[in-house]
Design an enzyme around this catalytic site. Structure first.
Site, PDB file in Angstrom:
ATOM      1  CB  SER A 132       4.412  -9.354   2.681  1.00 28.24           C
ATOM      2  OG  SER A 132       5.033  -8.627   1.286  1.00 28.24           O
ATOM      3  CG  ASP A 289      -1.111  -7.208  -3.647  1.00 30.09           C
ATOM      4  OD1 ASP A 289       0.062  -6.327  -4.280  1.00 30.09           O
ATOM      5  OD2 ASP A 289      -0.653  -7.570  -2.582  1.00 30.09           O
ATOM      6  CG  HIS A 318       1.151  -5.576  -0.798  1.00 37.33           C
ATOM      7  ND1 HIS A 318       1.280  -6.364  -0.866  1.00 37.33           N
ATOM      8  CD2 HIS A 318       2.777  -5.664  -0.158  1.00 37.33           C
ATOM      9  CE1 HIS A 318       1.841  -7.080  -0.438  1.00 37.33           C
ATOM     10  NE2 HIS A 318       2.377  -6.430   0.793  1.00 37.33           N
TER      11      HIS A 318
END
Length: 344
Positions: A132, A289, A318
């Site tokens: 991330s 995602d 995600h």
């Protein structure tokens, strides 16, 4: 979960940030795993993610993993803004709370670079990796210090924050600011903006996992007994667990403005910045995602000389990169093993 206190602090001194402010007496919290070898060639940098702390990265570290502390020296720096390193919640006036200065990915990496080079005397990094926002820092490392980074493995993240991703960030931060108790960031300890944090969590829940995740009730694998139980226990519980709202907004600003093209010398040219990366880059986006889709990484990879994309299959979106799913963890670990086996 208690806020961890098993980290060390590196005194950065006065840091002049990219946007012009000076963060005085800045501090970088970090933890290391393993032992630095004699020639200092086995170092790995594994930055934290949005609101994450070093302990939240430990699922990918182990003697049975590619990030093996018996072989590698793994440095996990906590991002500025996460509450352990210098942040709105722990910085004294005048840059405290809502006045905390804007920090870019470039700033994050320059502070980490100072830790790596000045404190540890390391000149070569075997690998930089992260999930991330950790992936954003991974790309930034490869652009800012191509002479140091031998391999890079960003997963579920990007080199530039897309417009759709920015819309997502606007939605969660607007929910947080809408709570009257937020008071423009000057909330009191006895008037915590809990409603805003709960709204923040509910909005985030629609983005963190895919549509298929909810359709298939995959939340049951996380111990939830119903959808509402999942929204309250997992989502609201996570953001209410010591996450300071001003810290969240500071990190969201960093994320929103992510772009390796803003590295000094590239004048906003993201493609030129990506072209400058020398090392092999293995990007591992998640198939579903919603804010870091595989298409973004496929676009970036074409501009990296030794770029490769491997898409993590499945419906976890995600959070395929969050360490909750054994098969996704195994996929990421295999990618890291393959990359570490490659010549730099």
């Amino acid at each position: 979960m208690p806020i961890p206190n098993d980290h060390e602090i590196f005194e950065l001194g006065d840091v002049v940030l990219q946007r012009g402010a000076t963060l005085r007496n800045a501090k970088l919290a970090y933890k290391t795993y393993g032992t630095l070898n004699a020639d200092k060639s086995n170092a790995v940098v594994y930055p934290t993610w949005y609101s994450g702390r070093h302990t939240d990265n430990e699922w990918l570290i182990g003697t049975d993993k590619a990030l093996n502390p018996d072989e590698l020296f793994i440095i996990v720096p906590n991002m500025l803004g996460n509450g352990l390193s210098s942040s709105p919640s722990n910085t004294p006036p005048p840059y405290d709370r809502a006045r905390f200065p804007h920090v870019t990915f470039y700033d994050q990496v320059e502070c980490q670079h100072k830790l790596v080079t000045e404190h540890f005397g390391i000149s070569t990094l075997s690998l930089v990796t992260g999930w991330s926002m950790g992936a954003g820092q991974t790309y930034q490392w490869a652009v800012s210090h191509p002479e140091m980074v031998q391999r890079a493995a960003p997963f579920c993240g990007s080199s530039v924050t897309s417009p759709h991703n920015q819309v997502f960030l606007e939605s969660i931060t607007a929910a947080l600011r809408a709570d009257a108790a937020f008071a423009e960031g000057w909330y009191r300890d006895d008037a915590w903006p809990e409603k805003g944090l709960r709204a923040f969590a509910r909005v985030y829940a629609g983005w963190g996992f895919s549509q298929a995740f909810y359709w298939q009730e995959e939340w049951r694998r996380l111990g939830a007994s119903s959808l509402e139980d999942f929204l309250v226990d997992f989502w609201e519980g996570f953001w209410l667990d010591g996450r300071d709202p001003n810290n969240l907004l500071a990190m969201a600003w960093t994320w929103f403005h992510g772009d390796v093209g803003q590295t000094p010398g590239f004048d906003g040219d993201t493609v030129a910045a990506l072209n400058s990366i020398r090392c092999p880059v293995l990007s591992m986006p998640a198939e579903k995602d919603l804010y870091f889709p595989p298409e973004d990484e496929q676009w970036a990879s074409q501009h990296i000389g030794r770029g490769e994309v491997r898409v993590i299959p499945g419906v976890w979106g995600h959070f395929a990169g969050g360490g909750d799913v054994p098969e996704d963890t195994a996929f990421i670990d295999r990618g890291l093993r393959d990359l570490l086996a490659m010549a730099p």
